[in-house]
Scaffold this active site. Structure first.
Site: not given
Length: 129
Positions: A38-40, A97, A105-106, A110, A112
């Protein structure tokens, strides 16, 4: 800070640290090739991040260098996670992305998974062409 998809893999990125167990996560799925959690900072009622366990910067990098078993396992895992979370009937959105213009960003591939509400259009009308 957006990343350039052509950059080399950064072993100090947050997802690499999660994979090494240095940072905890709220895990929802793990298999040989994939970790999902889960995304924080969720952007929807359901916001799950799915990452390959391999060192891949982006979708472009992954699709060029990953072994067939990794690609198949990762894609199947995304579908499995969506089914197990009960998202298929009402719908969900996948987003990956890649690079600066997409605001990656990372520097670790990944995907989502967003769900749990009407997500609206993909892009604001002023961005669509």
């Amino acid at each position: 800070m957006p990343v350039d998809a052509t950059l080399p893999y950064d072993d100090d990125n947050i997802f690499a640290k999660i994979l090494r167990g240095e940072i905890p996560c709220d895990k929802v799925h793990e298999d040989e090739h994939t970790l999902a959690f889960r995304d924080i900072n969720p952007q929807a009622p359901t916001h799950i991040l799915v990452i390959p366990k391999g060192r891949y910067v982006s979708w472009a990098d992954f699709s060029a260098r990953a072994q067939d078993a990794e690609i198949t396992g990762f894609v199947r895992a995304v579908g499995t996670i969506a089914r197990q979370a009960g998202l298929v009937e009402t719908g969900y959105r996948l987003l990956a992305n890649t690079g600066g213009d997409a605001h990656q960003e990372v520097p670790h591939l990944h995907v989502h998974i967003f769900a749990g509400t009407n997500l609206g259009p993909m892009l604001a009308p002023s961005h669509a062409q």
